[in-house]
Design a protein around this motif. Structure first.
Motif, PDB file in Angstrom:
ATOM      1  N   PRO A 137      83.802  27.381 101.635  1.00 56.61           N
ATOM      2  CA  PRO A 137      84.486  27.392 100.339  1.00 56.61           C
ATOM      3  C   PRO A 137      85.922  27.901 100.324  1.00 56.61           C
ATOM      4  CG  PRO A 137      82.200  28.027 100.063  1.00 56.61           C
ATOM      5  CD  PRO A 137      82.458  27.971 101.541  1.00 56.61           C
ATOM      6  N   MET A 138      86.178  29.147 100.695  1.00 53.30           N
ATOM      7  CA  MET A 138      87.544  29.647 100.563  1.00 53.30           C
ATOM      8  C   MET A 138      88.501  28.934 101.502  1.00 53.30           C
ATOM      9  SD  MET A 138      89.199  33.470 100.768  1.00 53.30           S
ATOM     10  CE  MET A 138      88.768  33.849  99.062  1.00 53.30           C
ATOM     11  N   ALA A 143      92.833  24.888 102.099  1.00 54.71           N
ATOM     12  CA  ALA A 143      93.443  23.710 102.724  1.00 54.71           C
ATOM     13  C   ALA A 143      93.540  22.559 101.737  1.00 54.71           C
ATOM     14  CB  ALA A 143      92.625  23.297 103.958  1.00 54.71           C
ATOM     15  N   TRP A 144      92.500  22.359 100.927  1.00 53.48           N
ATOM     16  CA  TRP A 144      92.483  21.263  99.956  1.00 53.48           C
ATOM     17  C   TRP A 144      93.583  21.437  98.909  1.00 53.48           C
ATOM     18  CZ3 TRP A 144      89.021  17.102  99.977  1.00 53.48           C
ATOM     19  CH2 TRP A 144      89.078  16.253  98.856  1.00 53.48           C
ATOM     20  N   GLN A 145      93.711  22.642  98.358  1.00 49.86           N
ATOM     21  CA  GLN A 145      94.676  22.866  97.280  1.00 49.86           C
ATOM     22  C   GLN A 145      96.112  22.878  97.790  1.00 49.86           C
ATOM     23  OE1 GLN A 145      93.247  26.210  94.911  1.00 49.86           O
ATOM     24  NE2 GLN A 145      91.257  25.231  94.638  1.00 49.86           N
ATOM     25  N   PHE A 146      96.323  23.254  99.037  1.00 52.52           N
ATOM     26  CA  PHE A 146      97.665  23.174  99.619  1.00 52.52           C
ATOM     27  C   PHE A 146      98.039  21.735  99.982  1.00 52.52           C
ATOM     28  CE2 PHE A 146      97.787  27.725  99.942  1.00 52.52           C
ATOM     29  CZ  PHE A 146      99.129  28.055 100.116  1.00 52.52           C
ATOM     30  N   LEU A 147      97.078  20.981 100.520  1.00 53.80           N
ATOM     31  CA  LEU A 147      97.401  19.685 101.116  1.00 53.80           C
ATOM     32  C   LEU A 147      97.027  18.471 100.273  1.00 53.80           C
ATOM     33  CD1 LEU A 147      96.308  20.155 104.846  1.00 53.80           C
ATOM     34  CD2 LEU A 147      98.601  20.392 103.869  1.00 53.80           C
ATOM     35  N   ILE A 148      95.951  18.553  99.515  1.00 55.63           N
ATOM     36  CA  ILE A 148      95.416  17.364  98.846  1.00 55.63           C
ATOM     37  C   ILE A 148      95.690  17.394  97.343  1.00 55.63           C
ATOM     38  CG2 ILE A 148      93.372  15.924  98.499  1.00 55.63           C
ATOM     39  CD1 ILE A 148      94.227  16.251 101.459  1.00 55.63           C
ATOM     40  N   HIS A 185      91.722  25.042 110.721  1.00 60.50           N
ATOM     41  CA  HIS A 185      90.905  23.949 111.249  1.00 60.50           C
ATOM     42  C   HIS A 185      90.486  22.984 110.148  1.00 60.50           C
ATOM     43  CE1 HIS A 185      87.097  25.887 110.012  1.00 60.50           C
ATOM     44  NE2 HIS A 185      86.395  24.922 110.571  1.00 60.50           N
ATOM     45  N   PHE A 186      90.402  23.463 108.899  1.00 61.97           N
ATOM     46  CA  PHE A 186      90.187  22.537 107.781  1.00 61.97           C
ATOM     47  C   PHE A 186      91.439  21.716 107.514  1.00 61.97           C
ATOM     48  CE2 PHE A 186      86.594  25.298 106.438  1.00 61.97           C
ATOM     49  CZ  PHE A 186      85.645  24.307 106.215  1.00 61.97           C
ATOM     50  N   LEU A 190      91.685  17.665 107.350  1.00 64.91           N
ATOM     51  CA  LEU A 190      92.032  16.971 106.113  1.00 64.91           C
ATOM     52  C   LEU A 190      93.289  16.116 106.307  1.00 64.91           C
ATOM     53  CD1 LEU A 190      91.323  19.723 103.427  1.00 64.91           C
ATOM     54  CD2 LEU A 190      89.976  17.655 103.893  1.00 64.91           C
ATOM     55  N   ALA A 191      94.248  16.628 107.063  1.00 63.31           N
ATOM     56  CA  ALA A 191      95.450  15.836 107.343  1.00 63.31           C
ATOM     57  C   ALA A 191      95.098  14.585 108.150  1.00 63.31           C
ATOM     58  CB  ALA A 191      96.480  16.691 108.086  1.00 63.31           C
ATOM     59  N   LYS A 192      94.180  14.724 109.120  1.00 61.56           N
ATOM     60  CA  LYS A 192      93.747  13.564 109.898  1.00 61.56           C
ATOM     61  C   LYS A 192      92.993  12.574 109.013  1.00 61.56           C
ATOM     62  CE  LYS A 192      94.177  12.690 113.500  1.00 61.56           C
ATOM     63  NZ  LYS A 192      95.278  11.908 114.122  1.00 61.56           N
TER      64      LYS A 192
END
Length: 337
Positions: A137-138, A143-148, A185-186, A190-192
């Motif tokens: 979760p954290m 990673a999701w909120q920064f990148l996606i 590592h997330f 996610l970028a890939k």
């Protein structure tokens, strides 16, 4: 279900890992909008040891929300044991995971049971166990909120402008510093997933792990300076932070961006001269985003790496492991059922 008490790890004072105490405490009752979760596993995250060490105010808060004794922890995976009358998203017996009440220190996940806001939870992916779900979760949402997708319009405590992720596709190159850790590592995966080319920076011991996750290029920071080897990247996600974070600005092309997950030391004149931007965000609980991440976890598109596991009663040893650093993935506490 036990009728009165449970075991939980609590802080009665601030200090080193030795202040984590394994106590018997009342089982919480879910309030409006909440469910009671029987915890199978709880993730270990930096805010847990910040709280233990004496930090009691989250960035953006004007005063402490912590009163001792307190149960640390925000990441949880378990089974719904009871449901408040106004909750219809979950039922008793559902397997769920979530980041609880963040940003705050009121997650209380280091316990056999936790009262959790239903909005912070998602159904646990069927394809992974509770240990791996508790590690997601954290770090995954960061990673999701920064990148996606930031996913909210709350003001940032770190900057005036809202954070806006960079569009990622096959024409994008992303450098991830600290790529072997929880968020790193997330972020790599996610970028890939979005098709980007990823340069992973970590110590040499993590090279094979990061290449397995899809890194296109690996740089061992103990042997080389990434800022001397890399140029014209579109985005740097720096999970390490600190005063040396600004060195990555020179790896960016004009129009590129650096996203420091932890506060760094940046000079506005330098960023303007280089034609780049620096943007940060504060991760927030979000059950809907976690459900999206859960679908990727269930499909095997993204996976959670587990550095180590410890029984709940051994939370001190888990924090000692975290203090040694060079973590590969996530540290997780397991709760006997």
């Amino acid at each position: 279900m036990p009728t009165h008490t449970m075991r939980a790890v609590r802080l009665h004072e601030h200090g080193g890992p030795e202040v984590l105490r394994y106590d018997e405490v009342p089982i919480p009752e879910p309030g409006p909008g909440e469910v009671l979760v029987r915890v199978h596993a709880a993730g270990v995250n930096p805010p847990d040891w910040y709280l233990r060490g004496g930090l009691t105010e989250m960035p953006g808060e004007t005063e402490s929300t912590v009163s001792l004794p307190v149960i640390p922890g925000t990441d949880v995976s378990g089974v719904v044991e009871a449901v408040a009358a106004d909750v219809d998203r979950f039922a008793v017996g559902d397997e769920v995971f979530g980041l609880l009440r963040f940003p705050s220190f009121r997650g209380s996940a280091y316990a056999e049971y936790v009262a959790a806001p239903a909005s912070d939870l998602a159904r646990k992916p069927a394809g992974i166990d509770h240990v791996h779900a508790a590690g997601a979760p954290m770090a995954g949402l960061t990673a999701w909120q920064f990148l996606i997708d930031l996913g909210h319009d709350h003001p940032s405590p770190f900057q005036d402008a809202p954070h806006r992720p960079t569009a990622l596709d096959a024409g994008t190159t992303v450098l991830v510093n600290g790529a072997a850790g929880g968020v790193g590592h997330f972020a790599l995966q996610l970028a890939k997933w979005k098709g980007a080319r990823v340069i992973a920076v970590a110590s040499g011991a993590h090279e094979s792990f990061l290449r397995e996750l899809g890194a296109d290029r690996f740089i061992d920071y103990t042997k080389s300076r990434p800022e001397e080897l890399v140029h014209d990247v579109d985005l740097v996600l720096d999970t390490v932070g600190g005063p040396r974070s600004r060195r990555f600005l020179r790896t960016l092309k004009r129009g590129g961006a650096q996203f420091p997950v932890l506060p760094g030391d940046f000079d506005e004149e330098e960023t303007e001269k280089l034609g780049v931007t620096v943007s940060s965000a504060q991760v927030r609980s979000n059950g809907a985003q976690l459900a999206e991440l859960g679908r990727l976890l269930d499909a095997g598109t993204v996976r959670v790496a587990i550095d180590s596991t410890f029984a709940l009663a051994d939370a001190r040893a888990a924090h000692e492991r975290a203090a040694r650093g060079h973590i590969q993935g996530k540290i997780v506490l397991t709760v006997a059922q």
